[in-house]
Design an enzyme around this catalytic site. Structure first.
Site: not given
Ligand code: ADP
Length: 454
Positions: A275, A292
């Site tokens: 991601e 996964r």
């Molecule tokens: P999870 O593992 O809970 O899915 P993520 O780290 O993938 O968490 O983040 C989930 C969502 O949060 C992302 O899809 C994005 O929309 C938002 N997000 C995560 N990191 C950032 C960031 N550094 N700045 C802005 N939005 C973020």
């Protein structure tokens, strides 16, 4: 190949895996909780075994009962699906120790990549850009303040072992950070069993773009292009598409290369998703890797023609990848709407209950992955996903038109759903033009409610 696979999941993904196994000539064993006895995955698997009461911790998260079920029914592999135990390193390790094949990566991969701080470190040493932030876990509030002041607000305080959009706090000032630090750690501890947190700079109005990869046990790694998952509410995705209307050929190449670099750096094996968060200037940063199968995998299947679940099973059994990178050609455009038992007008309150009338759309380029049937009772215990409506057409415009028609022919009576909201989004001028970011859904829902109340 295995001759019998236990599917440690329920709902549409259990059905999806049963189909893949049947096509490969593999027998299937479904597990179910007491409340799921009448579920389709129980009917369609070759065998089914009850593993406990309705609450997940007694059934779909009950490692002892699931392993015993696999052994008692003579399975030689377990497919975890998504959610539940799919990213639980302990579960994967026990499966391995019982000489069963875990259809996924090794427990070691789950452990390393499930720790977002470690994953960031791997990405960094592999030369994949990461969001500016703390080097590792942040232990004290003073340390957090020092780092945040250096980076500049707003920042995100994230649970190191978090997932599913939970355990992320947006912080806009030092006083807010001082107030929230202990609370976020406490929440991380109670939700994920580990209180560690780290800091990331908050990227304003980004896109969430992820790359599907497949890696076999012989070092062959390919990517299947990207999915745009920027339509989210509370960090939970609800519309996905491939290709992304925001990504040009150059960025696609760069994202694909970065995803493969990361997978190579940890010798990854299985299907996985890397991601990225992409800012308005198309700078991209690694966010995390999911080890996964993902809910939104069908959009990639539609544009590549690759059956990702079948490939995942074959990889686990030591087969070479069926495809080379050159043989992957993206064709047309695919969209997925997640249909959930939630009421968007009431803060997405879950709406379980009896399905009184069900009509599913069909036709050219329409796919629906669902476990629903007429008179099915949606239980209140699990995820609210009812169906994934997926369309595939030559262009994005045609895919949107197809999705509108498909939604018009989807009827789920008896419970509240988000169908109408999805229909309205398919007519939203910004969405239609492909101009949206992760803030879209919030604004959209707010406007939708205001219009309704007028
Ligand atoms: P999870 O593992 O809970 O899915 P993520 O780290 O993938 O968490 O983040 C989930 C969502 O949060 C992302 O899809 C994005 O929309 C938002 N997000 C995560 N990191 C950032 C960031 N550094 N700045 C802005 N939005 C973020």
């Amino acid at each position: 190949m295995p001759n019998k696979v236990l599917i440690a999941n329920r709902g549409e993904i259990a059905l999806r895996i049963i189909r893949a196994c049947k096509e490969l000539g593999i027998n299937t064993v479904a597990i179910y909780s007491k409340v799921d006895e009448k579920s389709l995955h129980v009917q369609f698997a070759d065998e089914a075994i009850c593993v406990g009461d309705a609450p997940s911790r007694n059934s779909y998260l009950n490692i002892n009962n699931i392993i015993s079920a696999a052994i008692a029914t003579g399975c030689n592999a377990i497919h975890p699906g998504y959610g539940f135990l799919s990213e639980n390193e302990k579960f994967a390790e026990i499966v391995e120790k019982c000489n069963l094949t875990f259809i996924g990566p090794t427990s070691e991969h789950i452990k390393t990549l499930g720790n977002k701080v470690k994953a960031r470190q791997i990405a960094k040493s592999a030369g994949v850009p990461i969001v500016e932030g703390s080097k590792g876990n942040v232990e004290t509030v003073e340390e957090a303040v020092e780092i945040a002041n250096k980076i500049g607000y707003p920042i995100l305080l994230k649970a190191t072992c978090g997932g599913g959009g939970k355990g992320i706090s947006l912080i806009s000032s030092e006083s807010e950070l001082r107030n929230s630090f202990a609370k976020t750690r406490f929440e991380a501890e109670s939700n994920f069993g580990v209180g560690d947190v780290y800091i990331e700079k908050y990227i304003e109005n980004p896109r969430h773009i992820e790359v599907q990869i497949l890696a076999d046990k012989f070092g062959n790694i390919i990517h299947l292009g990207e999915r745009d998952c920027s339509i989210q509410k509370r960090n939970q995705k609800f519309i996905e598409e491939s290709p992304s209307p925001f990504v040009n050929e150059r960025l696609r190449r760069l994202l694909g290369r970065a995803a493969i670099k990361l997978a190579k750096a940890c010798n990854y094996q299985s299907a996985g998703t890397v991601e990225f968060i992409v800012d308005q200037k198309q700078n991209f940063y690694f966010m995390e890797m999911n080890t996964r199968i993902q809910v939104e995998h069908p959009v990639t299947e539609m544009v590549t023609g690759v059956d990702i679940v079948k490939e995942q099973i074959k990889i686990a059994y030591g087969h070479n990848l069926t495809y080379t990178q050159d043989s992957i050609k993206l064709k047309g455009h695919a969209l997925e709407c997640r249909i959930t038992a939630e009421d968007p007008m009431n803060d997405f309150r879950p709406s379980p209950g009896l399905i009184k009338n069900l009509v599913l759309p069909g036709g050219f380029g329409i796919r629906i992955d669902t476990h629903l049937y007429n008179n099915y009772e949606v239980p209140p215990y699990y995820d609210s996903l009812l169906a994934k409506l997926i369309v595939h057409a030559p262009t994005r415009r045609e895919a949107i038109r197809k999705m509108r028609v498909a939604i018009e022919q989807l009827i789920i009576d008896g419970i509240q759903t988000n169908i109408e909201m999805q229909y309205l989004i398919m007519h939203n001028p910004s969405f239609v033009r492909g101009i949206y970011d992760t803030s879209f859904a919030n604004t959209f829902v707010k406007l939708m409610k205001e219009n309704r109340n007028e």
